[in-house]
Design a protein around this motif. Sequence first.
Motif, PDB file in Angstrom:
ATOM      1  N   PHE A  98       7.643  -8.434  -2.718  1.00  0.00           N
ATOM      2  CA  PHE A  98       7.851  -8.639  -1.283  1.00  0.00           C
ATOM      3  C   PHE A  98       6.704  -9.508  -0.765  1.00  0.00           C
ATOM      4  N   VAL A  99       7.042 -10.650  -0.177  1.00  0.00           N
ATOM      5  CA  VAL A  99       6.024 -11.581   0.317  1.00  0.00           C
ATOM      6  C   VAL A  99       6.410 -12.015   1.720  1.00  0.00           C
ATOM      7  N   PRO A 157       0.820  -1.214   0.000  1.00  0.00           N
ATOM      8  CA  PRO A 157       0.000   0.000   0.000  1.00  0.00           C
ATOM      9  C   PRO A 157       0.855   1.265   0.000  1.00  0.00           C
ATOM     10  N   ASP A 158       0.245   2.359  -0.420  1.00  0.00           N
ATOM     11  CA  ASP A 158       0.947   3.646  -0.433  1.00  0.00           C
ATOM     12  C   ASP A 158       1.411   4.005   0.979  1.00  0.00           C
ATOM     13  N   GLY A 159       2.677   4.414   1.077  1.00  0.00           N
ATOM     14  CA  GLY A 159       3.234   4.804   2.357  1.00  0.00           C
ATOM     15  C   GLY A 159       3.752   3.666   3.200  1.00  0.00           C
ATOM     16  N   SER A 160       3.644   2.425   2.713  1.00  0.00           N
ATOM     17  CA  SER A 160       4.103   1.279   3.494  1.00  0.00           C
ATOM     18  C   SER A 160       5.625   1.164   3.424  1.00  0.00           C
ATOM     19  N   ALA A 161       6.167   0.329   4.319  1.00  0.00           N
ATOM     20  CA  ALA A 161       7.616   0.110   4.321  1.00  0.00           C
ATOM     21  C   ALA A 161       8.076  -0.545   3.027  1.00  0.00           C
ATOM     22  N   TYR A 162       7.207  -1.372   2.436  1.00  0.00           N
ATOM     23  CA  TYR A 162       7.563  -2.018   1.177  1.00  0.00           C
ATOM     24  C   TYR A 162       7.837  -0.983   0.085  1.00  0.00           C
ATOM     25  N   GLN A 163       7.034   0.066   0.053  1.00  0.00           N
ATOM     26  CA  GLN A 163       7.249   1.099  -0.962  1.00  0.00           C
ATOM     27  C   GLN A 163       8.528   1.884  -0.694  1.00  0.00           C
ATOM     28  N   VAL A 164       8.848   2.083   0.575  1.00  0.00           N
ATOM     29  CA  VAL A 164      10.115   2.744   0.903  1.00  0.00           C
ATOM     30  C   VAL A 164      11.285   1.883   0.430  1.00  0.00           C
ATOM     31  N   PHE A 165      11.184   0.565   0.651  1.00  0.00           N
ATOM     32  CA  PHE A 165      12.238  -0.338   0.176  1.00  0.00           C
ATOM     33  C   PHE A 165      12.361  -0.270  -1.348  1.00  0.00           C
ATOM     34  N   LEU A 170      13.378  -0.039 -12.767  1.00  0.00           N
ATOM     35  CA  LEU A 170      12.571  -0.811 -11.822  1.00  0.00           C
ATOM     36  C   LEU A 170      11.260  -0.080 -11.591  1.00  0.00           C
ATOM     37  N   GLU A 171      10.160  -0.731 -11.918  1.00  0.00           N
ATOM     38  CA  GLU A 171       8.831  -0.157 -11.714  1.00  0.00           C
ATOM     39  C   GLU A 171       8.208  -0.779 -10.466  1.00  0.00           C
ATOM     40  N   ALA A 172       7.822   0.063  -9.519  1.00  0.00           N
ATOM     41  CA  ALA A 172       7.177  -0.391  -8.286  1.00  0.00           C
ATOM     42  C   ALA A 172       5.668  -0.420  -8.501  1.00  0.00           C
ATOM     43  N   LEU A 173       5.063  -1.596  -8.342  1.00  0.00           N
ATOM     44  CA  LEU A 173       3.622  -1.756  -8.537  1.00  0.00           C
ATOM     45  C   LEU A 173       2.927  -1.740  -7.178  1.00  0.00           C
ATOM     46  N   PRO A 174       2.156  -0.680  -6.858  1.00  0.00           N
ATOM     47  CA  PRO A 174       1.439  -0.637  -5.570  1.00  0.00           C
ATOM     48  C   PRO A 174       0.381  -1.740  -5.498  1.00  0.00           C
ATOM     49  N   THR A 175       0.270  -2.387  -4.350  1.00  0.00           N
ATOM     50  CA  THR A 175      -0.729  -3.440  -4.145  1.00  0.00           C
ATOM     51  C   THR A 175      -1.357  -3.263  -2.766  1.00  0.00           C
ATOM     52  N   LYS A 176      -2.270  -4.163  -2.431  1.00  0.00           N
ATOM     53  CA  LYS A 176      -2.906  -4.130  -1.124  1.00  0.00           C
ATOM     54  C   LYS A 176      -2.015  -4.724  -0.026  1.00  0.00           C
ATOM     55  N   GLY A 177      -1.004  -5.467  -0.422  1.00  0.00           N
ATOM     56  CA  GLY A 177      -0.119  -6.045   0.574  1.00  0.00           C
ATOM     57  C   GLY A 177       0.524  -7.323   0.087  1.00  0.00           C
ATOM     58  N   LYS A 202      21.107  -5.804  -0.270  1.00  0.00           N
ATOM     59  CA  LYS A 202      22.267  -5.630   0.606  1.00  0.00           C
ATOM     60  C   LYS A 202      22.467  -4.163   0.961  1.00  0.00           C
ATOM     61  N   ALA A 203      22.299  -3.284  -0.045  1.00  0.00           N
ATOM     62  CA  ALA A 203      22.470  -1.854   0.206  1.00  0.00           C
ATOM     63  C   ALA A 203      21.331  -1.281   1.038  1.00  0.00           C
ATOM     64  N   THR A 204      20.126  -1.864   0.932  1.00  0.00           N
ATOM     65  CA  THR A 204      18.948  -1.315   1.616  1.00  0.00           C
ATOM     66  C   THR A 204      18.790  -1.865   3.027  1.00  0.00           C
ATOM     67  N   HIS A 205      18.970  -3.156   3.206  1.00  0.00           N
ATOM     68  CA  HIS A 205      18.663  -3.800   4.481  1.00  0.00           C
ATOM     69  C   HIS A 205      19.898  -4.190   5.282  1.00  0.00           C
ATOM     70  N   GLY A 206      21.097  -3.891   4.769  1.00  0.00           N
ATOM     71  CA  GLY A 206      22.308  -4.317   5.461  1.00  0.00           C
ATOM     72  C   GLY A 206      22.647  -3.507   6.693  1.00  0.00           C
ATOM     73  N   GLU A 207      21.990  -2.363   6.876  1.00  0.00           N
ATOM     74  CA  GLU A 207      22.286  -1.531   8.041  1.00  0.00           C
ATOM     75  C   GLU A 207      21.642  -2.083   9.307  1.00  0.00           C
ATOM     76  N   VAL A 208      22.047  -1.536  10.437  1.00  0.00           N
ATOM     77  CA  VAL A 208      21.479  -1.955  11.728  1.00  0.00           C
ATOM     78  C   VAL A 208      20.021  -1.538  11.811  1.00  0.00           C
TER      79      VAL A 208
END
Length: 497
Positions: free
Chosen positions: A140-141, A61-69, A84-91, A323-329
């Motif tokens: 993302f699943v 959904p819009d504003g979710s963490a998935y969209q930030v990723f 890379l095209e991000a397709l918004p979904t319900k979840g 790796k670049a997105t989720h590798g941080e603490v």
Amino acid sequence: MFSLVDQVKKFRPLAWTQTFPWREWLFVGVPVLLAIFVCFWIAAQFIKPAPPKRVVLATGPDGSAYQVFAERYRKVFEQNGVKLEALPTKGARENYKLLRSASPEPKEDHAAQNGARPVPATIAASTATEEAPPHVDAAFVRGGIGDVEEAPHLVSLGTVAYEALWVFCRGDHRFDDLPPLHGKAVAIGGKGAGMRRMVTTLLKANGTDEKDFTALDIGGVQAAEALLTGKAQCAFLLESPEAGILKALFFAPDVYMVDFRRRADAYVKKIPFLQKVVLPEGGIDLPSNMPIAPITLLAAQTQILAHADLHPAIQMLFLQAAKATHGEVGMFNREGELPAANKFDFPISDQATRFFERGPPFLQRYLPFWLANLADRALVVLIPALAIVFPLARILPPLYAWSMRRRIFRWYGELMYIENELRRQLTKGETRDFGERLDWIEREVNELHTPVAFANQLYLLRQHIDFVQHKLEQIALTTTTGKHAMLPEFVGKDTER
């Protein structure tokens, strides 16, 4: 003035074209070229096509963490020349459905195997046009939503995030595990939501069924409001630690949070897609030190699912972006812990396995993405070129030299046979026959055309023919007159070949 016909009649081919051994070169070169072609054709079967320039990622959904990723992923992809095209979904649930619907097995073939009547092409095309879901390459699943039996054409690129399951209940009594829910109103998420499936799996593992309590089909803010107003006695939530509704529940006087520290390890072993995480003291609000002690939680693992036939270079690009997105603490992970090769619902792809064991491919560490991919594909051609074509090319000159010498040396067998026959007493008829045979050999040799490099051997052969002819003439003269003719001095003393 000369006409064009006269000019053509005057034309004479160059000398090298008259002596060039076309037949020998074809005899030697055609098999070698054919072998080279077969080698390249076999190598071409293993060359994968170039990676696509456009990739679709199902997010949330819009504003979710998935969209930030996805936005962070997009920057990594653009740096490597891929859109890379991000397709918004319900979840996550809808993401899984989109990937699952893109099964590589055609529906017509499946129907035919079951004995059903095939759908006409026109009807199938119109139906596909009207109802076909959007194409998705990866998504993302959340763990627990599907498995490999439902979608055997999907693979996992690894775990990229932990989504904590927050369980809040009303009352003064604190529990270090799921409290008894019999007869209570419990918010477990909306029908069809991915969180609801995870909650029901957790409850069943604990021996609790939906019939034992009143299930409220709400989640998120609605579930928190129902808990605060007393409409629900417990609520299951999947929220980011920074979510405002979590702070509201933590500071509510008659609401407490369930701590799973006593049996968290048992839940994780029983339900593989869950992960044990710890919310540190003060993790929700540091100034007020909320919570006042560390709390053990159960978290769902979010993975990147993709089609098994997704281009290997694109899979590697997803892993590098992860790796670049989720590798941080993070709140629930150490630095470099994510992405992780946690296998639960779907098998880890071969590319992801190599990435987690050895890191990015060697060429991609030092070359741009497109150049590394091009070099990787070129290696498939260079390997047979170096291992097969190069040896073939090396034996071509010796093979050609052998073919040219064969044209000359084959006549020495005829000469040796005639010379051996001259040692016995010959009749006049035999002498005449051998003379005609030597004349025929001389004519055939005169028709030979060889390159300059082999001209010395050709002239030497002619001298040897002349030697045998004179020897035959001596025998013929002796037989006729009884006189011996003088043999001419043989000039070709050097008979090295």
